[in-house]
Design a protein around this motif. Structure first.
Motif, PDB file in Angstrom:
ATOM      1  N   ARG A  66     107.228  59.657 -21.517  1.00 12.26           N
ATOM      2  CA  ARG A  66     107.713  60.781 -22.303  1.00 12.26           C
ATOM      3  C   ARG A  66     108.789  60.359 -23.285  1.00 12.26           C
ATOM      4  O   ARG A  66     109.606  59.481 -22.996  1.00 12.26           O
ATOM      5  CB  ARG A  66     108.290  61.864 -21.381  1.00 12.26           C
ATOM      6  CG  ARG A  66     107.322  62.432 -20.365  1.00 12.26           C
ATOM      7  CD  ARG A  66     106.331  63.382 -20.994  1.00 12.26           C
ATOM      8  NE  ARG A  66     106.985  64.537 -21.591  1.00 12.26           N
ATOM      9  CZ  ARG A  66     106.361  65.418 -22.369  1.00 12.26           C
ATOM     10  NH1 ARG A  66     105.092  65.257 -22.666  1.00 12.26           N
ATOM     11  NH2 ARG A  66     107.017  66.451 -22.865  1.00 12.26           N
ATOM     12  N   GLN A  83     113.956  61.670 -24.053  1.00 17.76           N
ATOM     13  CA  GLN A  83     114.621  61.838 -22.762  1.00 17.76           C
ATOM     14  C   GLN A  83     115.186  60.498 -22.306  1.00 17.76           C
ATOM     15  O   GLN A  83     114.725  59.444 -22.719  1.00 17.76           O
ATOM     16  CB  GLN A  83     113.652  62.378 -21.708  1.00 17.76           C
ATOM     17  CG  GLN A  83     112.362  61.573 -21.530  1.00 17.76           C
ATOM     18  CD  GLN A  83     112.477  60.378 -20.605  1.00 17.76           C
ATOM     19  OE1 GLN A  83     113.382  60.342 -19.770  1.00 17.76           O
ATOM     20  NE2 GLN A  83     111.586  59.400 -20.724  1.00 17.76           N
ATOM     21  N   TRP A 110     115.803  59.960 -18.839  1.00 19.82           N
ATOM     22  CA  TRP A 110     115.720  60.005 -17.380  1.00 19.82           C
ATOM     23  C   TRP A 110     115.064  58.766 -16.787  1.00 19.82           C
ATOM     24  O   TRP A 110     115.369  58.391 -15.658  1.00 19.82           O
ATOM     25  CB  TRP A 110     114.956  61.257 -16.948  1.00 19.82           C
ATOM     26  CG  TRP A 110     115.794  62.496 -17.069  1.00 19.82           C
ATOM     27  CD1 TRP A 110     116.223  63.090 -18.217  1.00 19.82           C
ATOM     28  CD2 TRP A 110     116.334  63.266 -16.001  1.00 19.82           C
ATOM     29  NE1 TRP A 110     116.992  64.196 -17.938  1.00 19.82           N
ATOM     30  CE2 TRP A 110     117.071  64.327 -16.571  1.00 19.82           C
ATOM     31  CE3 TRP A 110     116.252  63.185 -14.613  1.00 19.82           C
ATOM     32  CZ2 TRP A 110     117.731  65.287 -15.808  1.00 19.82           C
ATOM     33  CZ3 TRP A 110     116.899  64.141 -13.853  1.00 19.82           C
ATOM     34  CH2 TRP A 110     117.628  65.177 -14.448  1.00 19.82           C
ATOM     35  N   ASP A 111     114.137  58.145 -17.498  1.00 23.36           N
ATOM     36  CA  ASP A 111     113.469  56.966 -16.956  1.00 23.36           C
ATOM     37  C   ASP A 111     114.472  55.854 -16.675  1.00 23.36           C
ATOM     38  O   ASP A 111     115.347  55.575 -17.496  1.00 23.36           O
ATOM     39  CB  ASP A 111     112.422  56.458 -17.949  1.00 23.36           C
ATOM     40  CG  ASP A 111     111.130  57.247 -17.865  1.00 23.36           C
ATOM     41  OD1 ASP A 111     110.250  56.827 -17.102  1.00 23.36           O
ATOM     42  OD2 ASP A 111     111.010  58.274 -18.556  1.00 23.36           O
ATOM     43  N   PRO A 164     116.286  69.434 -16.982  1.00 21.59           N
ATOM     44  CA  PRO A 164     115.835  68.249 -16.253  1.00 21.59           C
ATOM     45  C   PRO A 164     114.572  67.649 -16.854  1.00 21.59           C
ATOM     46  O   PRO A 164     113.593  68.351 -17.093  1.00 21.59           O
ATOM     47  CB  PRO A 164     115.581  68.788 -14.836  1.00 21.59           C
ATOM     48  CG  PRO A 164     116.507  69.958 -14.718  1.00 21.59           C
ATOM     49  CD  PRO A 164     116.516  70.580 -16.079  1.00 21.59           C
ATOM     50  N   GLY A 165     114.643  66.345 -17.142  1.00 22.86           N
ATOM     51  CA  GLY A 165     113.523  65.664 -17.764  1.00 22.86           C
ATOM     52  C   GLY A 165     113.508  65.766 -19.267  1.00 22.86           C
ATOM     53  O   GLY A 165     112.718  65.098 -19.937  1.00 22.86           O
ATOM     54  N   ASP A 166     114.374  66.607 -19.831  1.00 19.88           N
ATOM     55  CA  ASP A 166     114.466  66.810 -21.282  1.00 19.88           C
ATOM     56  C   ASP A 166     115.940  66.738 -21.667  1.00 19.88           C
ATOM     57  O   ASP A 166     116.536  67.713 -22.103  1.00 19.88           O
ATOM     58  CB  ASP A 166     113.846  68.157 -21.654  1.00 19.88           C
ATOM     59  CG  ASP A 166     113.839  68.421 -23.152  1.00 19.88           C
ATOM     60  OD1 ASP A 166     114.047  67.472 -23.932  1.00 19.88           O
ATOM     61  OD2 ASP A 166     113.635  69.589 -23.551  1.00 19.88           O
TER      62      ASP A 166
END
Length: 364
Positions: A235, A238, A240-241, A269-271
């Motif tokens: 994605r 973001q 988060w990774d 969350p995730g964005d």
């Protein structure tokens, strides 16, 4: 009353349908099943949170004016569960598109009984169908991001980015001798494969845009050089990774989406960029931190891009549907002329277009 009853029935129908295929709802999908006559879209994740706001504001605008008959506006997220969605009452179920190309395929494979528009961050290209009409509504820009406190500088040149993503430059000291002796980790987002010949597959929009801006050669066309240094996350937009927590990582990023996340408070969350910060290119800062918006000088470079919604030309011109689409997307429509829409565009980090440019159309 009939419309309200239909919406109540639709809400029950979608709840039942989703219960069969999902355990967790998507973050900002419609809370009720849109009516068959409503305007419904899918597409890029870059503008999906803005369109969730547009949906809320536009539908409230109609309600406040006492309009109970005009088509309402709804937008489905590019990620979430269920992966198969029923977009509106009576629609053919589709696999949730996670980027422009997949969304356009869905639009062109269905009718307005399933989809009405596609959110996109790119201009038309030669692969698009002649019947795909791109309607402009705002402006964005693409830069690169890196973790705060990491080893990346505040600015890279176009040449630097080309050398990094082509794996010709792999250490920060090759950029500047004052930088740390550390291996650069170039990252792209999308459904991608990487080997010695380069990157293949379907990149997310910001990664695709940056590769074109730095003239990244297609895989297999850059001679015998090894271009396998690039890493991949699924994605975009973001942080988060875990890969993006590496102090040497860099990744393409929508500047407008970043501004909306950081300054507009529109993260989830995730964005969320987490520790990523968007940097400059060719000595031009991508963000005006004082005004909390995309830097206009940066937006006016080749890294600036217009944002569009794609509709079917036949639907746009059809007298039975033209009022509904033009009422939302046209040059005198709600998105282009309503101050609430303009405020939302700015709050979510993007730049408004001048009168006449907003709502203008183009084909492939």
């Amino acid at each position: 009353m009939l419309r309200l009853a239909a919406r109540a029935a639709s809400a029950l129908a979608v709840a039942s349908a989703l219960a069969l295929t999902a355990t967790t709802p998507a973050l900002a999908d419609p809370l009720v099943l849109p009516a068959a006559t409503d305007i419904v879209g899918v597409g890029t994740g870059v503008t999906e949170t803005l369109f969730t706001q547009f949906s809320t504001d536009y539908n409230a605008f109609l309600a406040a004016s006492g309009d109970t008959t005009s088509a309402r506006l709804f937008s489905w997220d590019s990620a979430g569960t269920p992966s198969q969605v029923i977009t509106k009452a009576g629609a053919t179920p589709i696999i949730r598109p996670d980027r422009t190309s997949a969304a356009l395929s869905a639009l062109n494979a269905t009718t307005r009984s399933t989809l009405d528009f596609v959110r996109t961050t790119r201009v038309p290209n030669a692969n698009d169908l002649p019947g795909d009409l791109f309607v402009a509504f705002a402006k964005d820009a693409v830069s690169w991001a890196a973790p705060a406190g990491g080893n990346a500088p505040q600015n890279l040149t176009t040449s630097d980015l080309s050398n990094i993503y082509n794996c010709r430059v792999t250490n920060w000291k090759q950029i500047d001798s004052a930088l740390p002796d550390a291996t650069i980790v170039p990252v792209l987002a999308g459904h991608l494969s990487v080997d010695r010949s380069g990157v293949t597959g379907a990149p997310m929009e910001s990664s695709e845009f940056l590769l074109k801006a730095i003239n990244y050669p297609p895989a297999g066309t850059d001679g015998p050089s090894d271009r396998s240094c690039v890493r991949v996350v699924e994605r975009g937009e973001q942080g988060w990774d875990a890969l993006l927590h590496d102090p040497n990582a860099i990744v393409p990023y929508s500047v407008g989406h970043y501004v909306g996340q950081v300054y507009g408070g529109h993260s989830r969350p995730g964005d969320d960029p987490v520790t990523l910060t968007v940097r400059g290119i060719d000595g031009i800062a991508s963000v005006n931190t004082a005004d909390r918006r995309i830097s206009p000088p940066f937006a006016n470079t080749s890294y600036g891009r217009w944002l569009f919604n794609v509709v079917r030309q036949a639907d746009w011109s059809n007298t039975s549907t033209t009022n509904a689409l033009h009422q939302v997307f046209g040059t005198t429509g709600w998105i282009c002329r309503n101050p609430t829409a303009a405020a939302a565009i700015k709050s979510y980090g993007f730049l408004t277009l001048p009168v006449g440019a907003c709502g203008s159309t183009r084909h492939a």
